[in-house]
Write a protein that holds these residues in place. Structure first.
Motif, PDB file in Angstrom:
ATOM      1  N   SER A 156       4.654 -12.690  -7.969  1.00  0.00           N
ATOM      2  CA  SER A 156       4.550 -11.232  -7.788  1.00  0.00           C
ATOM      3  C   SER A 156       3.694 -10.577  -8.860  1.00  0.00           C
ATOM      4  CB  SER A 156       5.946 -10.608  -7.790  1.00  0.00           C
ATOM      5  OG  SER A 156       6.644 -10.953  -6.614  1.00  0.00           O
ATOM      6  N   LYS A 157       3.820 -11.032 -10.099  1.00  0.00           N
ATOM      7  CA  LYS A 157       3.047 -10.430 -11.190  1.00  0.00           C
ATOM      8  C   LYS A 157       1.555 -10.634 -10.969  1.00  0.00           C
ATOM      9  CE  LYS A 157       3.028  -9.874 -16.208  1.00  0.00           C
ATOM     10  NZ  LYS A 157       1.589  -9.670 -16.293  1.00  0.00           N
ATOM     11  N   GLU A 158       1.175 -11.817 -10.472  1.00  0.00           N
ATOM     12  CA  GLU A 158      -0.248 -12.069 -10.241  1.00  0.00           C
ATOM     13  C   GLU A 158      -0.772 -11.243  -9.071  1.00  0.00           C
ATOM     14  OE1 GLU A 158      -3.419 -15.757 -10.329  1.00  0.00           O
ATOM     15  OE2 GLU A 158      -1.277 -16.161 -10.376  1.00  0.00           O
ATOM     16  N   MET A 159       0.104 -10.949  -8.105  1.00  0.00           N
ATOM     17  CA  MET A 159      -0.306 -10.082  -7.001  1.00  0.00           C
ATOM     18  C   MET A 159      -0.714  -8.710  -7.521  1.00  0.00           C
ATOM     19  SD  MET A 159       2.722 -10.947  -4.297  1.00  0.00           S
ATOM     20  CE  MET A 159       3.204 -12.634  -3.964  1.00  0.00           C
ATOM     21  N   VAL A 160      -0.040  -8.258  -8.572  1.00  0.00           N
ATOM     22  CA  VAL A 160      -0.338  -6.956  -9.168  1.00  0.00           C
ATOM     23  C   VAL A 160      -1.533  -7.042 -10.109  1.00  0.00           C
ATOM     24  CG1 VAL A 160       0.564  -5.125 -10.664  1.00  0.00           C
ATOM     25  CG2 VAL A 160       2.052  -6.185  -8.952  1.00  0.00           C
ATOM     26  N   LYS A 170       5.433  -8.089  16.667  1.00  0.00           N
ATOM     27  CA  LYS A 170       5.661  -6.817  15.981  1.00  0.00           C
ATOM     28  C   LYS A 170       4.849  -6.733  14.690  1.00  0.00           C
ATOM     29  CE  LYS A 170      10.117  -5.936  18.089  1.00  0.00           C
ATOM     30  NZ  LYS A 170      11.545  -5.600  17.904  1.00  0.00           N
ATOM     31  N   LEU A 171       4.590  -5.509  14.271  1.00  0.00           N
ATOM     32  CA  LEU A 171       3.782  -5.293  13.083  1.00  0.00           C
ATOM     33  C   LEU A 171       4.235  -4.015  12.388  1.00  0.00           C
ATOM     34  CD1 LEU A 171       1.315  -6.667  11.709  1.00  0.00           C
ATOM     35  CD2 LEU A 171      -0.120  -4.978  12.848  1.00  0.00           C
ATOM     36  N   GLY A 172       4.450  -4.108  11.074  1.00  0.00           N
ATOM     37  CA  GLY A 172       4.921  -2.962  10.311  1.00  0.00           C
ATOM     38  C   GLY A 172       3.844  -2.372   9.417  1.00  0.00           C
ATOM     39  N   TYR A 173       4.287  -1.544   8.497  1.00  0.00           N
ATOM     40  CA  TYR A 173       3.387  -0.783   7.633  1.00  0.00           C
ATOM     41  C   TYR A 173       3.180  -1.488   6.304  1.00  0.00           C
ATOM     42  CZ  TYR A 173       2.049   2.888   4.324  1.00  0.00           C
ATOM     43  OH  TYR A 173       1.425   3.617   3.347  1.00  0.00           O
ATOM     44  N   ILE A 174       1.925  -1.562   5.859  1.00  0.00           N
ATOM     45  CA  ILE A 174       1.581  -2.046   4.523  1.00  0.00           C
ATOM     46  C   ILE A 174       0.794  -0.950   3.812  1.00  0.00           C
ATOM     47  CG2 ILE A 174       0.221  -3.719   3.200  1.00  0.00           C
ATOM     48  CD1 ILE A 174       0.811  -5.804   5.324  1.00  0.00           C
ATOM     49  N   ASP A 175       1.236  -0.581   2.625  1.00  0.00           N
ATOM     50  CA  ASP A 175       0.579   0.466   1.840  1.00  0.00           C
ATOM     51  C   ASP A 175      -0.627  -0.135   1.118  1.00  0.00           C
ATOM     52  OD1 ASP A 175      -0.230   2.469   0.156  1.00  0.00           O
ATOM     53  OD2 ASP A 175       1.760   2.916  -0.645  1.00  0.00           O
ATOM     54  N   MET A 176      -1.821   0.178   1.604  1.00  0.00           N
ATOM     55  CA  MET A 176      -3.042  -0.425   1.075  1.00  0.00           C
ATOM     56  C   MET A 176      -3.395   0.084  -0.326  1.00  0.00           C
ATOM     57  SD  MET A 176      -4.084  -2.604   3.224  1.00  0.00           S
ATOM     58  CE  MET A 176      -4.159  -3.051   4.942  1.00  0.00           C
ATOM     59  N   SER A 177      -2.726   1.114  -0.795  1.00  0.00           N
ATOM     60  CA  SER A 177      -3.021   1.624  -2.135  1.00  0.00           C
ATOM     61  C   SER A 177      -2.328   0.813  -3.221  1.00  0.00           C
ATOM     62  CB  SER A 177      -2.603   3.097  -2.249  1.00  0.00           C
ATOM     63  OG  SER A 177      -1.192   3.224  -2.245  1.00  0.00           O
ATOM     64  N   LYS A 178      -1.398  -0.060  -2.848  1.00  0.00           N
ATOM     65  CA  LYS A 178      -0.647  -0.853  -3.810  1.00  0.00           C
ATOM     66  C   LYS A 178      -1.305  -2.213  -4.005  1.00  0.00           C
ATOM     67  CE  LYS A 178       2.682   2.264  -3.850  1.00  0.00           C
ATOM     68  NZ  LYS A 178       2.859   3.169  -4.996  1.00  0.00           N
ATOM     69  N   PRO A 179      -1.636  -2.598  -5.243  1.00  0.00           N
ATOM     70  CA  PRO A 179      -2.266  -3.905  -5.481  1.00  0.00           C
ATOM     71  C   PRO A 179      -1.435  -5.068  -4.933  1.00  0.00           C
ATOM     72  CG  PRO A 179      -2.407  -2.550  -7.447  1.00  0.00           C
ATOM     73  CD  PRO A 179      -1.529  -1.808  -6.494  1.00  0.00           C
ATOM     74  N   ARG A 180      -0.100  -4.949  -4.981  1.00  0.00           N
ATOM     75  CA  ARG A 180       0.736  -6.044  -4.509  1.00  0.00           C
ATOM     76  C   ARG A 180       0.569  -6.308  -3.015  1.00  0.00           C
ATOM     77  NH1 ARG A 180       4.590  -8.218  -2.035  1.00  0.00           N
ATOM     78  NH2 ARG A 180       5.963  -9.783  -2.991  1.00  0.00           N
ATOM     79  N   SER A 181       0.055  -5.303  -2.299  1.00  0.00           N
ATOM     80  CA  SER A 181      -0.177  -5.470  -0.861  1.00  0.00           C
ATOM     81  C   SER A 181      -1.239  -6.528  -0.577  1.00  0.00           C
ATOM     82  CB  SER A 181      -0.579  -4.137  -0.230  1.00  0.00           C
ATOM     83  OG  SER A 181       0.470  -3.196  -0.333  1.00  0.00           O
ATOM     84  N   SER A 182      -1.937  -6.978  -1.620  1.00  0.00           N
ATOM     85  CA  SER A 182      -2.921  -8.044  -1.441  1.00  0.00           C
ATOM     86  C   SER A 182      -2.287  -9.279  -0.810  1.00  0.00           C
ATOM     87  CB  SER A 182      -3.547  -8.422  -2.792  1.00  0.00           C
ATOM     88  OG  SER A 182      -2.541  -8.825  -3.724  1.00  0.00           O
ATOM     89  N   GLY A 234       6.206  -5.517  -9.723  1.00  0.00           N
ATOM     90  CA  GLY A 234       5.718  -6.265  -8.564  1.00  0.00           C
ATOM     91  C   GLY A 234       6.767  -6.566  -7.516  1.00  0.00           C
ATOM     92  N   TYR A 235       7.903  -5.842  -7.512  1.00  0.00           N
ATOM     93  CA  TYR A 235       8.911  -6.080  -6.487  1.00  0.00           C
ATOM     94  C   TYR A 235       8.366  -5.681  -5.125  1.00  0.00           C
ATOM     95  CZ  TYR A 235      12.211  -6.390 -10.390  1.00  0.00           C
ATOM     96  OH  TYR A 235      12.865  -6.741 -11.550  1.00  0.00           O
ATOM     97  N   ALA A 236       8.737  -6.447  -4.112  1.00  0.00           N
ATOM     98  CA  ALA A 236       8.330  -6.112  -2.752  1.00  0.00           C
ATOM     99  C   ALA A 236       8.996  -4.803  -2.335  1.00  0.00           C
ATOM    100  CB  ALA A 236       8.731  -7.229  -1.792  1.00  0.00           C
ATOM    101  N   PRO A 237       8.329  -4.012  -1.486  1.00  0.00           N
ATOM    102  CA  PRO A 237       8.955  -2.771  -1.021  1.00  0.00           C
ATOM    103  C   PRO A 237      10.217  -3.071  -0.218  1.00  0.00           C
ATOM    104  CG  PRO A 237       6.979  -3.279   0.249  1.00  0.00           C
ATOM    105  CD  PRO A 237       7.002  -4.231  -0.892  1.00  0.00           C
ATOM    106  N   GLU A 238      11.112  -2.099  -0.158  1.00  0.00           N
ATOM    107  CA  GLU A 238      12.371  -2.298   0.561  1.00  0.00           C
ATOM    108  C   GLU A 238      12.110  -2.556   2.039  1.00  0.00           C
ATOM    109  OE1 GLU A 238      15.977   0.610   1.593  1.00  0.00           O
ATOM    110  OE2 GLU A 238      15.825   0.149  -0.570  1.00  0.00           O
ATOM    111  N   VAL A 239      12.725  -3.613   2.542  1.00  0.00           N
ATOM    112  CA  VAL A 239      12.518  -4.017   3.932  1.00  0.00           C
ATOM    113  C   VAL A 239      13.876  -4.253   4.581  1.00  0.00           C
ATOM    114  CG1 VAL A 239      11.579  -5.817   5.442  1.00  0.00           C
ATOM    115  CG2 VAL A 239      10.281  -5.079   3.435  1.00  0.00           C
ATOM    116  N   ARG A 240      13.997  -3.827   5.822  1.00  0.00           N
ATOM    117  CA  ARG A 240      15.213  -4.085   6.578  1.00  0.00           C
ATOM    118  C   ARG A 240      14.826  -4.672   7.923  1.00  0.00           C
ATOM    119  NH1 ARG A 240      18.433   1.612   5.275  1.00  0.00           N
ATOM    120  NH2 ARG A 240      18.378   1.382   3.001  1.00  0.00           N
ATOM    121  N   MET A 241      14.906  -5.966   8.006  1.00  0.00           N
ATOM    122  CA  MET A 241      14.535  -6.615   9.253  1.00  0.00           C
ATOM    123  C   MET A 241      15.177  -7.994   9.334  1.00  0.00           C
ATOM    124  SD  MET A 241      10.581  -7.809   8.653  1.00  0.00           S
ATOM    125  CE  MET A 241      10.154  -9.099   7.479  1.00  0.00           C
ATOM    126  N   LYS A 242      15.345  -8.467  10.551  1.00  0.00           N
ATOM    127  CA  LYS A 242      15.876  -9.800  10.809  1.00  0.00           C
ATOM    128  C   LYS A 242      14.907 -10.532  11.721  1.00  0.00           C
ATOM    129  CE  LYS A 242      19.938 -12.265  12.536  1.00  0.00           C
ATOM    130  NZ  LYS A 242      21.288 -12.134  13.146  1.00  0.00           N
TER     131      LYS A 242
END
Length: 349
Positions: free
Chosen positions: A111-115, A166-178, A309-317
């Motif tokens: 996660s740290k390297e993603m950031v 299915k496809l959800g939202y990814i915030d492209m402004s966040k480096p971790r979204s890489s 670098g924590y992943a955004p909160e997700v609620r899915m199965k």
């Protein structure tokens, strides 16, 4: 001789589920990221099948560090079927052996390297996948499974039946979204090559995978929980724990990957998940059932949480019916994933 009895049981399980049929006999399999958790178990399972079933499968293990690879595969150091390729996957590939199958696990997952290094995350994923697909264009009889991730989905709020379309939202402004975005672009690249050049490539969207083979040095959430149980220290959560995770035992995941290598439909993606839990529920389960109620769960959110670098909160199965329709039948529950990983750690002292 394999001293880790849990790992040995896993290899025997994979012999029964994957290699007994003989489908992979006398073939050559390229495994990228062969010193990683999933990659290393794939390689070991092949070498164990050679040892016990005389499968005669050659495995080309693409690694960055030969010394590290020799240590990881020390139980099979005398195997005549293991070949290390210190390949630069950003360059055009050229192997001495003709490769029949490719399992592409390479990815930057810290996660740290993603950031800190988002361009490296994106370019490593894209360029390595491109080079493997270019190799397949020259060897169109080859089959490949690209190892993707459940992070492909991004944020799907309160969705408890996540099928592959299915496809959800990814915030492209966040480096971790890489990282999740790299999975999307690589799956798209695989599907484009499959369509345009008729290549046999599909994708496996792995849930978080752990079990025997996870190094004790691993610092991901599940490993921290397991160490807390072993050390009888309270579990400290740095988030609210509401985010929901999907999990799969290492050997069950490898079993699914081999099914896809044999039966996966070109240009298709498949969820590989067997258990589901919120972080908080998992922490409570570990405290109660793994630590026998000798520890507690505490929530302590640091002020600099956003920079960690924590992943955004997700609620899915995740729904894995598509893979199960091909014959996949995973066995290990989330509770037993922890138990088997801890036993494996303890066997190594």
């Amino acid at each position: 001789m394999i001293k880790d009895k849990v790992l040995l049981e896993d290899l025997m399980f994979l012999n029964e589920k994957v290699f007994n049929s003989g489908y992979f006999n006398n073939k050559t399999i390229l495994v990228t990221g062969a010193t990683g958790l999933v990659g290393s178990l794939i390689v070991k399972s092949i070498l164990y099948a050679n040892q016990e079933l005389n499968s005669n499968i050659s495995v080309v293990a693409s690694v960055r560090n030969i010394e590290k690879a020799n240590l990881i595969f020390s139980d099979f150091k005398h195997s005549e079927h293991l070949f290390f390729a210190k390949a630069d996957l950003l360059q055009l590939l050229d192997f001495e052996q003709k490769v029949d199958f490719i399992i592409h696990t390479v990815s930057i997952t810290a996660s740290k390297e993603m950031v800190d290094n988002p361009t490296g995350v994106l370019l490593t994923a894209f360029e390595s996948t491109k080079q493997l697909l270019e190799y397949m264009k020259l060897n169109p009889e080859c089959r490949m499974v690209y190892i993707s991730s459940m992070e492909y989905y991004g944020q799907l709020f309160d969705d408890h039946n996540v099928t592959e379309e299915k496809l959800g939202y990814i915030d492209m402004s966040k480096p971790r979204s890489s990282y999740p975005e790299s999975k999307r672009i690589c799956e798209m690249l695989c599907n484009s090559y499959a369509s345009q050049y008729n290549l046999n490539v599909c994708s496996a969207r792995l849930a978080q995978t752990f079990g025997a083979g996870v190094p004790f040095s691993d610092n991901r959430v599940f490993a921290q929980f397991a160490k807390s149980a072993m050390n009888k220290t309270n579990i400290i959560l740095h988030t609210t724990g509401k985010s929901e995770g999907n999990y799969c035992y290492t050997a069950d995941a490898v079993y699914g990957i081999f099914i896809l290598l044999e039966k996966g439909v070109r240009g298709q993606s498949y969820n590989v998940a067997n258990s589901h839990s919120s972080i908080l529920d998992m922490a409570n389960m570990v405290a109660e059932k793994i630590a026998n109620n000798q520890i507690k769960v505490e929530v302590c959110i640091p002020e600099n949480a956003a920079s960690l670098g924590y992943a955004p909160e997700v609620r899915m199965k995740l729904n894995s019916d598509k893979l199960k329709a091909l014959g996949w039948s995973p066995l290990i529950s989330l509770e037993n994933m922890f138990k088997r990983m801890i036993i494996s750690w303890e066997s190594k002292g």
